[in-house]
Design a protein around this motif. Sequence first.
Motif, PDB file in Angstrom:
ATOM      1  N   GLU B 317     -15.655  -2.185  -3.857  1.00 16.93           N
ATOM      2  CA  GLU B 317     -15.027  -1.047  -4.548  1.00 16.93           C
ATOM      3  C   GLU B 317     -14.399  -0.069  -3.570  1.00 16.93           C
ATOM      4  OE1 GLU B 317     -16.816   1.319  -8.114  1.00 16.93           O
ATOM      5  OE2 GLU B 317     -18.413   0.144  -7.162  1.00 16.93           O
ATOM      6  N   ARG B 318     -15.118   0.152  -2.474  1.00 17.12           N
ATOM      7  CA  ARG B 318     -14.612   1.080  -1.453  1.00 17.12           C
ATOM      8  C   ARG B 318     -13.297   0.573  -0.890  1.00 17.12           C
ATOM      9  NH1 ARG B 318     -19.831   1.044   1.205  1.00 17.12           N
ATOM     10  NH2 ARG B 318     -18.820  -0.078   2.895  1.00 17.12           N
ATOM     11  N   MET B 319     -13.286  -0.715  -0.623  1.00 16.47           N
ATOM     12  CA  MET B 319     -12.091  -1.300  -0.044  1.00 16.47           C
ATOM     13  C   MET B 319     -10.918  -1.172  -1.014  1.00 16.47           C
ATOM     14  SD  MET B 319     -11.662  -4.833   2.016  1.00 16.47           S
ATOM     15  CE  MET B 319     -13.348  -5.107   2.200  1.00 16.47           C
ATOM     16  N   GLN B 320     -11.216  -1.330  -2.295  1.00 19.11           N
ATOM     17  CA  GLN B 320     -10.209  -1.206  -3.344  1.00 19.11           C
ATOM     18  C   GLN B 320      -9.565   0.194  -3.294  1.00 19.11           C
ATOM     19  OE1 GLN B 320      -9.513  -3.496  -5.732  1.00 19.11           O
ATOM     20  NE2 GLN B 320      -8.943  -2.461  -7.628  1.00 19.11           N
ATOM     21  N   LEU B 321     -10.414   1.216  -3.201  1.00 13.65           N
ATOM     22  CA  LEU B 321      -9.877   2.584  -3.191  1.00 13.65           C
ATOM     23  C   LEU B 321      -9.066   2.853  -1.922  1.00 13.65           C
ATOM     24  CD1 LEU B 321     -12.649   4.843  -4.773  1.00 13.65           C
ATOM     25  CD2 LEU B 321     -10.746   3.650  -5.856  1.00 13.65           C
ATOM     26  N   TRP B 322      -9.495   2.267  -0.821  1.00 17.94           N
ATOM     27  CA  TRP B 322      -8.768   2.460   0.442  1.00 17.94           C
ATOM     28  C   TRP B 322      -7.455   1.682   0.488  1.00 17.94           C
ATOM     29  CZ3 TRP B 322      -8.578   6.065   3.752  1.00 17.94           C
ATOM     30  CH2 TRP B 322      -9.711   6.746   4.191  1.00 17.94           C
ATOM     31  N   LEU B 323      -7.438   0.570  -0.239  1.00 22.58           N
ATOM     32  CA  LEU B 323      -6.322  -0.368  -0.119  1.00 22.58           C
ATOM     33  C   LEU B 323      -4.965   0.294  -0.327  1.00 22.58           C
ATOM     34  CD1 LEU B 323      -5.791  -3.350   0.425  1.00 22.58           C
ATOM     35  CD2 LEU B 323      -5.814  -3.749  -2.042  1.00 22.58           C
ATOM     36  N   GLY B 324      -4.877   1.107  -1.375  1.00 18.14           N
ATOM     37  CA  GLY B 324      -3.605   1.756  -1.671  1.00 18.14           C
ATOM     38  C   GLY B 324      -3.177   2.677  -0.548  1.00 18.14           C
ATOM     39  N   ARG B 325      -4.148   3.425  -0.003  1.00 18.60           N
ATOM     40  CA  ARG B 325      -3.851   4.339   1.095  1.00 18.60           C
ATOM     41  C   ARG B 325      -3.398   3.550   2.326  1.00 18.60           C
ATOM     42  NH1 ARG B 325      -2.283   6.175   4.740  1.00 18.60           N
ATOM     43  NH2 ARG B 325      -2.902   7.925   6.064  1.00 18.60           N
ATOM     44  N   LYS B 326      -4.134   2.481   2.590  1.00 16.32           N
ATOM     45  CA  LYS B 326      -3.820   1.709   3.799  1.00 16.32           C
ATOM     46  C   LYS B 326      -2.496   0.969   3.664  1.00 16.32           C
ATOM     47  CE  LYS B 326      -8.407   1.414   5.731  1.00 16.32           C
ATOM     48  NZ  LYS B 326      -9.384   0.625   6.474  1.00 16.32           N
ATOM     49  N   ALA B 327      -2.099   0.699   2.423  1.00 12.91           N
ATOM     50  CA  ALA B 327      -0.836  -0.018   2.215  1.00 12.91           C
ATOM     51  C   ALA B 327       0.323   0.952   2.001  1.00 12.91           C
ATOM     52  CB  ALA B 327      -0.969  -0.949   1.019  1.00 12.91           C
ATOM     53  N   ALA B 328       0.041   2.253   2.148  1.00 13.33           N
ATOM     54  CA  ALA B 328       1.052   3.240   1.772  1.00 13.33           C
ATOM     55  C   ALA B 328       2.346   3.115   2.581  1.00 13.33           C
ATOM     56  CB  ALA B 328       0.481   4.650   1.903  1.00 13.33           C
ATOM     57  N   PHE B 329       2.226   2.854   3.894  1.00 12.52           N
ATOM     58  CA  PHE B 329       3.448   2.794   4.707  1.00 12.52           C
ATOM     59  C   PHE B 329       4.344   1.628   4.283  1.00 12.52           C
ATOM     60  CE2 PHE B 329       2.716   5.491   8.779  1.00 12.52           C
ATOM     61  CZ  PHE B 329       2.198   6.510   8.021  1.00 12.52           C
ATOM     62  N   PRO B 330       3.806   0.383   4.272  1.00 13.89           N
ATOM     63  CA  PRO B 330       4.661  -0.712   3.803  1.00 13.89           C
ATOM     64  C   PRO B 330       5.109  -0.524   2.354  1.00 13.89           C
ATOM     65  CG  PRO B 330       2.411  -1.477   4.240  1.00 13.89           C
ATOM     66  CD  PRO B 330       2.516  -0.104   4.787  1.00 13.89           C
ATOM     67  N   ALA B 331       4.254   0.102   1.543  1.00 17.73           N
ATOM     68  CA  ALA B 331       4.624   0.316   0.134  1.00 17.73           C
ATOM     69  C   ALA B 331       5.830   1.248   0.054  1.00 17.73           C
ATOM     70  CB  ALA B 331       3.444   0.893  -0.642  1.00 17.73           C
ATOM     71  N   VAL B 332       5.770   2.331   0.807  1.00 18.07           N
ATOM     72  CA  VAL B 332       6.897   3.272   0.827  1.00 18.07           C
ATOM     73  C   VAL B 332       8.119   2.573   1.430  1.00 18.07           C
ATOM     74  CG1 VAL B 332       7.765   5.411   1.879  1.00 18.07           C
ATOM     75  CG2 VAL B 332       5.476   5.358   0.872  1.00 18.07           C
ATOM     76  N   GLY B 333       7.856   1.698   2.393  1.00 16.77           N
ATOM     77  CA  GLY B 333       8.933   0.949   3.028  1.00 16.77           C
ATOM     78  C   GLY B 333       9.742   0.124   2.037  1.00 16.77           C
ATOM     79  N   ARG B 334       9.140  -0.200   0.894  1.00 20.77           N
ATOM     80  CA  ARG B 334       9.859  -0.991  -0.108  1.00 20.77           C
ATOM     81  C   ARG B 334      10.832  -0.144  -0.932  1.00 20.77           C
ATOM     82  NH1 ARG B 334       6.580  -4.924  -3.573  1.00 20.77           N
ATOM     83  NH2 ARG B 334       6.326  -3.029  -4.784  1.00 20.77           N
ATOM     84  N   LEU B 335      10.672   1.190  -0.835  1.00 25.40           N
ATOM     85  CA  LEU B 335      11.504   2.083  -1.651  1.00 25.40           C
ATOM     86  C   LEU B 335      12.900   2.256  -1.082  1.00 25.40           C
ATOM     87  CD1 LEU B 335       8.964   4.959  -2.431  1.00 25.40           C
ATOM     88  CD2 LEU B 335       9.462   2.936  -3.806  1.00 25.40           C
ATOM     89  N   ALA B 336      13.037   2.013   0.217  1.00 24.56           N
ATOM     90  CA  ALA B 336      14.343   2.221   0.849  1.00 24.56           C
ATOM     91  C   ALA B 336      14.465   1.258   2.016  1.00 24.56           C
ATOM     92  CB  ALA B 336      14.452   3.666   1.341  1.00 24.56           C
ATOM     93  N   PRO B 337      15.689   0.982   2.467  1.00 26.47           N
ATOM     94  CA  PRO B 337      15.861   0.036   3.571  1.00 26.47           C
ATOM     95  C   PRO B 337      15.172   0.496   4.857  1.00 26.47           C
ATOM     96  CG  PRO B 337      17.936   0.444   2.469  1.00 26.47           C
ATOM     97  CD  PRO B 337      16.975   1.413   1.901  1.00 26.47           C
ATOM     98  N   ASP B 338      15.151   1.800   5.099  1.00 22.06           N
ATOM     99  CA  ASP B 338      14.546   2.306   6.336  1.00 22.06           C
ATOM    100  C   ASP B 338      13.712   3.548   6.049  1.00 22.06           C
ATOM    101  OD1 ASP B 338      16.173   0.684   8.449  1.00 22.06           O
ATOM    102  OD2 ASP B 338      17.678   1.506   7.081  1.00 22.06           O
TER     103      ASP B 338
END
Lengths: 360, 497
Positions: B317-338
């Motif tokens: 469960e802990r990992m689940q809650l962290w996952l979104g935070r830890k994936a935030a950079f690549p996730a935001v990276g999908r919103l724009a080319p750079d």
Amino acid sequence: MVTEIKALSARIAEAYHHAKPLQIEGGGSKSFLGNPVQSDLCESIDCKGYAGIIDYRKDELMIRVKAGTKLAEVESLLAENGQRLPFEPPQFAGAATIGGVVAAGLSGPARPYLGSVRDYVLGVAFIDGRGIAYEMGGQVMKNVAGYDVSRMLVGSLGEMGLICDVSLKVLPADEVSATYAWLTSSVDAIADFQRLQKEGLPLSGSAWVEGQAFIRLGGSRLTIAHAAGLVAGEKLDEAEGVQFWQDLKNQQLPVFEGEGALWRVSVEPGSDALLDTAQVIEWGGGVRWLKNPAMNPRLASDPHTVTLFRPDQNEIDSPTSTPYQHLSGAVLVLNQNLKRTFDPGAILNPGRLLATVPEY
Amino acid sequence: MTTGADQISLLRSLTELCGDRLITDDARRRVYEADGLTAKKQVPWIVVLPETIAEVQQIMRLCHQAKVPVVARGAGTGLSGGAMPHSEGVLLSLAKFNRILEVDTDNLSARVEPGVTNLAISDAVRHLGLFYAPDPSSQIACTIGGNVAENSGGVHCLKYGLTVHNVKQLKLVSPEGELYEVGSRGFDSPGLDLLALLHGSEGMLGIVVEVTVQLLPIPKNIAVVLAAFNSVNEAAGTVNAIISQGILPAGLEMMDRLAIKAAEAFVNVGYPLDAEGLLICELDGTDAEVQHQIEKLRLILDKNNAIQVRVATDAAERMQLWLGRKAAFPAVGRLAPDYYCMDGTIPRSELAAVLAQITKFSEQHGLDVANVFHAGDGNLHPLILYDANKAGEIERAEAFGADILNLCIEVGGTITGEHGVGVEKIDQMCIQFTPEELELFHGVKSAFDESRILNPGKAVPTLSRCAEFGAMHVHTDGSQQTHVGLNAQKYSDLERF
């Protein structure tokens, strides 16, 4: 720049210009520390008048204090707000100032568990040996812009500059703390300290004094109640416990008293060096105090950091009574080069820390 | 500068010393042309991969004699160009120094070579119930030597400190090739605190060849609490409330609406999409301590109008809650080319005001920004979204970034909390420090490296560069501007948070 800093800068710039050494003074509580500065050649400069809290942000865990402020004043302000200086610097005679705390870099019983003075320094404003004022570091927890000069100033005994103000990280105070004591040998005491630390107990102090081991636990009421079950010793009365740790950090326990030299030997905590001769051991085993040892502890075979903390008044001029061991090789050169960078005229507390720095 | 004859002679000596661990061909040199800041590239003259300390010493002696620049490199994951090579210099890779030399379970320390990865240390001592605390997000790849050079932080430094707080001793090679040690395995060391000074010195002062780190017992219990808020202000205010009421979380992270949405779309962990601000708070300690803190935290969250609270105590469960935070950079990276990742730190009390101002900047520059940051430390990572292929967007992103850094300085913060200055933020150093302070930094550099062969041109700008930088801001044609910092992220598979 505030008027007081301007005045101090001008004073140092003038001394630099005239090659007149200055002895930096704070509360004078640690005047015994380090190599004696030849005070007959020095004028003294102090910032006792530059005192007061510049900024205290409780919810930032940050306090910025002028160097002349009394340590006691800072500690009581923090205590009123449920916070503390986790490195618990010694007070000695009670006159200690924050500038002196940082310049001397001495930490108290919680050092091995919560860190040292330098670990909590966020920034320092200071004046170098030419009278130039700087602000290094800052008031925030993370800052990697520029070299970390402010942490290097900790423990430099005034040789690198006159500290004007200091920004420190503070921590929430423990809800409760409890001291336990039991009779044991120094070897077993150190093994116990290491075992308790590995078990994750909330240790905030550990010491062995002439056959008796002491530990202090700090944290929430619940945590301490739970942890107490894992400690074998007898719980000391609260006031007695507080007094013990204070006396220990100020070297005011009976064992420290009387004539003769007091040596401080820093070793790896589990080391078996000097266990037979040390009367007091603290910091989980990492610091051993020797009062009047039969043999100079510098002659011990392992490489340790050995400090003659308080010299024997009768042997003050003896060659074996230099407070600090000599530096050598690249480390010596780096210390000398940095001294030259920060204090090119060698006018600030000359030799107090770096006695081996030759004339230049 | 060296003559051709000197170069040939140095090359011959280095070949004798390192054999096939000397790289001179184009293709393989190009591998080293950039670190994590790929916008700044420079192919090194040559690359050497020494295997022993004696080799490092000999390389330094030879380069010192020939006055050839040396840039040390660990894994090359740094985000500020600190390991960007020098075109006429030697790129000194410490990749082969990858052994853990000693683990001391009594004294809770480990002696390791500088090329050991950050995570490898914790992995090696986990079965002993121990860990190494600083955990920069690139910990799977970044090396401990690089961590020392950058004074790396991570998610848990609010409670456990930075690299400087967790290293006991360093072995270094000087620019002249001399081997020396600073710090100690005990607590005191004689002379000035060189150990502190060397942390975060970005390869400018010495070559780290061995590191003794402090290990800690793994906490008995860990809980992660996620709390959602209707406004960024409330989330920011709650950060201060948590800390002022005596809780010291192991980590305290915050995300704004754009970051939440991006992360949820990417990893789908159930973050509330109607929230404007999200806090992730990790608590650790004994079982009793963690329970006590969770109760205390719940009260604070209620009082501060959290609209949703989730508590995770088991590992999955802990990992689940962290996952979104830890994936935030690549996730935001999908919103724009750079995107361009900033790293300013501010006093926490300024958090709400600074975030509001960043929103205003975003409107002024016409570029979106997602905010993901180490809220407990006041360390911001605004991610400016842009498209390098659209005319003018690089310049706008850069101007936006400069506005944010200047704002950080204005409110009493700093231009870099953990990524370092490198080449990326060297011009902002002119704003944060006075000319006298920069001169003192140069003095420190000279004390360690008089001939200035270590990583020249990084971390501390010359005063003439600052004067030029000032002039650059007067002229608006932008022709002189170097586009530093614009981030086509290398190592896209690496977690970044």
